[in-house]
Motif scaffolding. Structure first.
Motif, PDB file in Angstrom:
ATOM      1  N   SER A   1       0.813  -1.211   0.000  1.00 60.87           N
ATOM      2  CA  SER A   1       0.000   0.000   0.000  1.00 60.87           C
ATOM      3  C   SER A   1       0.846   1.260   0.000  1.00 60.87           C
ATOM      4  O   SER A   1       0.303   2.360   0.054  1.00 60.87           O
ATOM      5  CB  SER A   1      -0.919   0.005   1.229  1.00 60.87           C
ATOM      6  OG  SER A   1      -0.144   0.013   2.426  1.00 60.87           O
ATOM      7  N   ARG A   2       2.148   1.117  -0.091  1.00 61.38           N
ATOM      8  CA  ARG A   2       3.050   2.257   0.017  1.00 61.38           C
ATOM      9  C   ARG A   2       3.811   2.471  -1.278  1.00 61.38           C
ATOM     10  O   ARG A   2       4.416   1.548  -1.822  1.00 61.38           O
ATOM     11  CB  ARG A   2       4.054   2.013   1.158  1.00 61.38           C
ATOM     12  CG  ARG A   2       5.018   3.145   1.427  1.00 61.38           C
ATOM     13  CD  ARG A   2       4.347   4.331   2.073  1.00 61.38           C
ATOM     14  NE  ARG A   2       5.331   5.267   2.618  1.00 61.38           N
ATOM     15  CZ  ARG A   2       5.030   6.465   3.082  1.00 61.38           C
ATOM     16  NH1 ARG A   2       3.768   6.867   3.114  1.00 61.38           N
ATOM     17  NH2 ARG A   2       5.968   7.267   3.561  1.00 61.38           N
ATOM     18  N   ALA A   3       3.780   3.682  -1.787  1.00 59.88           N
ATOM     19  CA  ALA A   3       4.553   4.032  -2.970  1.00 59.88           C
ATOM     20  C   ALA A   3       5.954   4.457  -2.541  1.00 59.88           C
ATOM     21  O   ALA A   3       6.147   5.037  -1.468  1.00 59.88           O
ATOM     22  CB  ALA A   3       3.872   5.152  -3.733  1.00 59.88           C
ATOM     23  N   THR A   4       6.919   4.193  -3.404  1.00 60.25           N
ATOM     24  CA  THR A   4       8.314   4.500  -3.099  1.00 60.25           C
ATOM     25  C   THR A   4       8.969   5.174  -4.294  1.00 60.25           C
ATOM     26  O   THR A   4       8.863   4.693  -5.424  1.00 60.25           O
ATOM     27  CB  THR A   4       9.097   3.217  -2.747  1.00 60.25           C
ATOM     28  OG1 THR A   4       8.484   2.578  -1.627  1.00 60.25           O
ATOM     29  CG2 THR A   4      10.545   3.548  -2.399  1.00 60.25           C
ATOM     30  N   VAL A   5       9.649   6.289  -4.035  1.00 58.28           N
ATOM     31  CA  VAL A   5      10.447   6.950  -5.064  1.00 58.28           C
ATOM     32  C   VAL A   5      11.722   6.145  -5.237  1.00 58.28           C
ATOM     33  O   VAL A   5      12.514   6.007  -4.299  1.00 58.28           O
ATOM     34  CB  VAL A   5      10.776   8.402  -4.666  1.00 58.28           C
ATOM     35  CG1 VAL A   5      11.656   9.062  -5.731  1.00 58.28           C
ATOM     36  CG2 VAL A   5       9.498   9.213  -4.461  1.00 58.28           C
ATOM     37  N   THR A   6      11.923   5.602  -6.442  1.00 59.06           N
ATOM     38  CA  THR A   6      13.059   4.718  -6.660  1.00 59.06           C
ATOM     39  C   THR A   6      14.242   5.411  -7.338  1.00 59.06           C
ATOM     40  O   THR A   6      15.359   4.900  -7.299  1.00 59.06           O
ATOM     41  CB  THR A   6      12.636   3.504  -7.505  1.00 59.06           C
ATOM     42  OG1 THR A   6      11.977   3.963  -8.697  1.00 59.06           O
ATOM     43  CG2 THR A   6      11.679   2.622  -6.724  1.00 59.06           C
ATOM     44  N   SER A   7      14.011   6.556  -7.969  1.00 55.68           N
ATOM     45  CA  SER A   7      15.119   7.354  -8.504  1.00 55.68           C
ATOM     46  C   SER A   7      14.634   8.774  -8.737  1.00 55.68           C
ATOM     47  O   SER A   7      13.433   9.023  -8.876  1.00 55.68           O
ATOM     48  CB  SER A   7      15.693   6.759  -9.798  1.00 55.68           C
ATOM     49  OG  SER A   7      14.728   6.730 -10.833  1.00 55.68           O
ATOM     50  N   TYR A   8      15.592   9.674  -8.788  1.00 58.56           N
ATOM     51  CA  TYR A   8      15.254  11.108  -8.857  1.00 58.56           C
ATOM     52  C   TYR A   8      16.465  11.857  -9.398  1.00 58.56           C
ATOM     53  O   TYR A   8      17.615  11.525  -9.097  1.00 58.56           O
ATOM     54  CB  TYR A   8      14.905  11.599  -7.447  1.00 58.56           C
ATOM     55  CG  TYR A   8      15.042  13.085  -7.228  1.00 58.56           C
ATOM     56  CD1 TYR A   8      14.010  13.961  -7.564  1.00 58.56           C
ATOM     57  CD2 TYR A   8      16.199  13.616  -6.666  1.00 58.56           C
ATOM     58  CE1 TYR A   8      14.134  15.326  -7.352  1.00 58.56           C
ATOM     59  CE2 TYR A   8      16.337  14.981  -6.446  1.00 58.56           C
ATOM     60  CZ  TYR A   8      15.292  15.825  -6.793  1.00 58.56           C
ATOM     61  OH  TYR A   8      15.424  17.174  -6.583  1.00 58.56           O
ATOM     62  N   ALA A   9      16.200  12.874 -10.224  1.00 56.22           N
ATOM     63  CA  ALA A   9      17.285  13.706 -10.744  1.00 56.22           C
ATOM     64  C   ALA A   9      16.719  15.075 -11.105  1.00 56.22           C
ATOM     65  O   ALA A   9      15.553  15.199 -11.492  1.00 56.22           O
ATOM     66  CB  ALA A   9      17.927  13.071 -11.982  1.00 56.22           C
ATOM     67  N   THR A  10      17.545  16.094 -10.969  1.00 55.12           N
ATOM     68  CA  THR A  10      17.128  17.439 -11.349  1.00 55.12           C
ATOM     69  C   THR A  10      18.341  18.227 -11.817  1.00 55.12           C
ATOM     70  O   THR A  10      19.473  17.950 -11.394  1.00 55.12           O
ATOM     71  CB  THR A  10      16.448  18.163 -10.167  1.00 55.12           C
ATOM     72  OG1 THR A  10      15.906  19.414 -10.615  1.00 55.12           O
ATOM     73  CG2 THR A  10      17.416  18.416  -9.024  1.00 55.12           C
ATOM     74  N   GLN A  11      18.101  19.162 -12.716  1.00 57.90           N
ATOM     75  CA  GLN A  11      19.174  19.969 -13.278  1.00 57.90           C
ATOM     76  C   GLN A  11      18.628  21.373 -13.523  1.00 57.90           C
ATOM     77  O   GLN A  11      17.580  21.536 -14.153  1.00 57.90           O
ATOM     78  CB  GLN A  11      19.661  19.369 -14.592  1.00 57.90           C
ATOM     79  CG  GLN A  11      20.818  20.090 -15.256  1.00 57.90           C
ATOM     80  CD  GLN A  11      22.138  19.886 -14.517  1.00 57.90           C
ATOM     81  OE1 GLN A  11      22.295  18.915 -13.802  1.00 57.90           O
ATOM     82  NE2 GLN A  11      23.053  20.808 -14.689  1.00 57.90           N
ATOM     83  N   PRO A  12      19.311  22.422 -13.020  1.00 55.01           N
ATOM     84  CA  PRO A  12      18.821  23.784 -13.248  1.00 55.01           C
ATOM     85  C   PRO A  12      18.945  24.194 -14.706  1.00 55.01           C
ATOM     86  O   PRO A  12      19.793  23.686 -15.447  1.00 55.01           O
ATOM     87  CB  PRO A  12      19.715  24.639 -12.348  1.00 55.01           C
ATOM     88  CG  PRO A  12      20.962  23.833 -12.159  1.00 55.01           C
ATOM     89  CD  PRO A  12      20.537  22.405 -12.180  1.00 55.01           C
ATOM     90  N   LEU A  13      18.088  25.130 -15.098  1.00 55.69           N
ATOM     91  CA  LEU A  13      18.140  25.728 -16.430  1.00 55.69           C
ATOM     92  C   LEU A  13      18.524  27.193 -16.300  1.00 55.69           C
ATOM     93  O   LEU A  13      18.121  27.863 -15.340  1.00 55.69           O
ATOM     94  CB  LEU A  13      16.774  25.648 -17.112  1.00 55.69           C
ATOM     95  CG  LEU A  13      16.301  24.298 -17.638  1.00 55.69           C
ATOM     96  CD1 LEU A  13      14.849  24.397 -18.098  1.00 55.69           C
ATOM     97  CD2 LEU A  13      17.192  23.808 -18.774  1.00 55.69           C
ATOM     98  N   PRO A  14      19.281  27.715 -17.249  1.00 60.27           N
ATOM     99  CA  PRO A  14      19.585  29.153 -17.219  1.00 60.27           C
ATOM    100  C   PRO A  14      18.334  29.966 -17.534  1.00 60.27           C
ATOM    101  O   PRO A  14      17.421  29.502 -18.226  1.00 60.27           O
ATOM    102  CB  PRO A  14      20.642  29.310 -18.316  1.00 60.27           C
ATOM    103  CG  PRO A  14      20.389  28.170 -19.247  1.00 60.27           C
ATOM    104  CD  PRO A  14      19.913  27.038 -18.397  1.00 60.27           C
ATOM    105  N   ALA A  15      18.291  31.165 -17.005  1.00 61.65           N
ATOM    106  CA  ALA A  15      17.148  32.043 -17.249  1.00 61.65           C
ATOM    107  C   ALA A  15      16.954  32.256 -18.741  1.00 61.65           C
ATOM    108  O   ALA A  15      17.912  32.479 -19.479  1.00 61.65           O
ATOM    109  CB  ALA A  15      17.369  33.379 -16.544  1.00 61.65           C
TER     110      ALA A  15
END
Length: 320
Positions: free
Chosen positions: A34-48
């Motif tokens: 009954s529990r969801a799990t985040v298995t991977s994650y990534a983020t990268q900023p963008l220039p204005a």
């Protein structure tokens, strides 16, 4: 809350992607019991200036850079996704709540009625628009529908970026709607009336949900003159006078503003105006993090819409 008609006939997406003016982010989710799990994650900023959220003008201004950044983000996930759910900025679409005393029994007739109603407020020709809608609150006087409208070419630009990066965007929804779905798709959605205040660089959005149905939505682009405190005050007055509001069971604050500390200023303003404690939107209270996932402690604003749209697709796949 927009969904393609073919979505429910196919498996849920492999990942969620958000393309925002300030960053590109992605996450994968699995369900264990009954529990969801985040298995991977990534983020990268963008220039204005690479992405500029707008309802009426192109949003993707540096396509090559945005595609390269998305490829990099996708490459840091634990799997190579082929199909994604895509989150775009609130400011790229217009949300309306339409009330109909009587709902046409035929889908084609309902489609025409919705499009006829939203053409009155759309800032562009309805023939150039993607119009999607979801049934909302039912009352003794009729039915409401939550309608999202965006220009075809703007939505297509976001989808094309995904295609150029090697993934297919089968579902497109806005950031705040995805945060709302974070709670609606959880096993214990908030009861009664609750208020969500979602602030992002460039805009703020307020939503009121009653017993699982959206009954109010407003987006305020930055620079329109009203402060967030004024916007909250107007929303509360409307809630009490027009929506028979008896008070919020929860007040939730999510997102991140342009400047450091914007969230704390917003929190203090909300608590002073409403006289209640304000809770931070924390997706890890609804979906746990895998031991292998390294997520900064201040990344709740990034994860919330990603987890929300993935939980929604999982819920809809189970009920299809």
């Amino acid at each position: 809350m927009s969904i393609l008609s073919s979505w429910l006939a196919s498996p849920p997406p492999d990942a969620a992607v958000e393309i925002a003016p300030e960053r590109i982010s992605a996450a994968t989710l699995s369900s264990r019991g009954s529990r969801a799990t985040v298995t991977s994650y990534a983020t990268q900023p963008l220039p204005a200036g690479a992405v500029v959220a707008s309802l009426s003008s192109p949003n993707i201004l540096d396509r090559r850079l945005v595609v390269e950044t998305l490829r990099e983000v996708l490459g840091r996930l634990n799997t190579r996704p082929r199909k994604v759910a895509l989150v775009i900025p609130d400011a790229a679409a217009k949300v309306s709540l339409l009330h109909f005393d009587q709902v046409p029994p035929r889908r084609d007739d309902l489609d025409q009625l919705v499009r006829w109603q939203v053409r009155k407020s759309a800032p562009f020709a309805i023939e150039d628009a993607s119009v999607t809608y979801t049934p909302g609150a039912q009352s003794a006087t009729g039915r409401e529908f939550v309608v999202e409208v965006a220009r075809h070419d703007i939505v297509r630009d976001y989808e094309t970026v995904c295609g150029n990066a090697g993934v297919y965007a089968g579902l497109v929804d806005t950031a705040t709607m995805s945060v709302i779905n974070l709670f609606l798709a959880s096993h214990r959605p908030p009861a009664g009336d609750w208020l969500l205040v979602h602030i992002r660089p460039g805009y703020s959005s307020l939503a009121i949900v009653r017993t699982g149905e959206l009954i109010f939505f407003r987006n305020r682009p930055e620079g329109e003159g009203e402060s967030l405190a004024d916007l909250v005050h107007q929303t509360v007055m409307y809630y009490q006078d027009r929506l028979d509001g008896q008070g919020f069971s929860r007040v939730l604050l999510g997102g991140r503003g342009d400047a450091p500390g914007d969230e704390e200023v917003a929190r203090q303003s909300l608590e002073e105006r409403l006289g209640v404690a304000v809770e931070e939107v924390d997706p890890t209270q609804i979906a746990s993090l895998s031991d292998r996932v390294n997520v900064p402690s201040d990344a709740a604003d990034v994860l919330a819409p990603l987890v929300g749209i993935l939980l929604r697709t999982q819920r809809e796949a189970m009920t299809a």
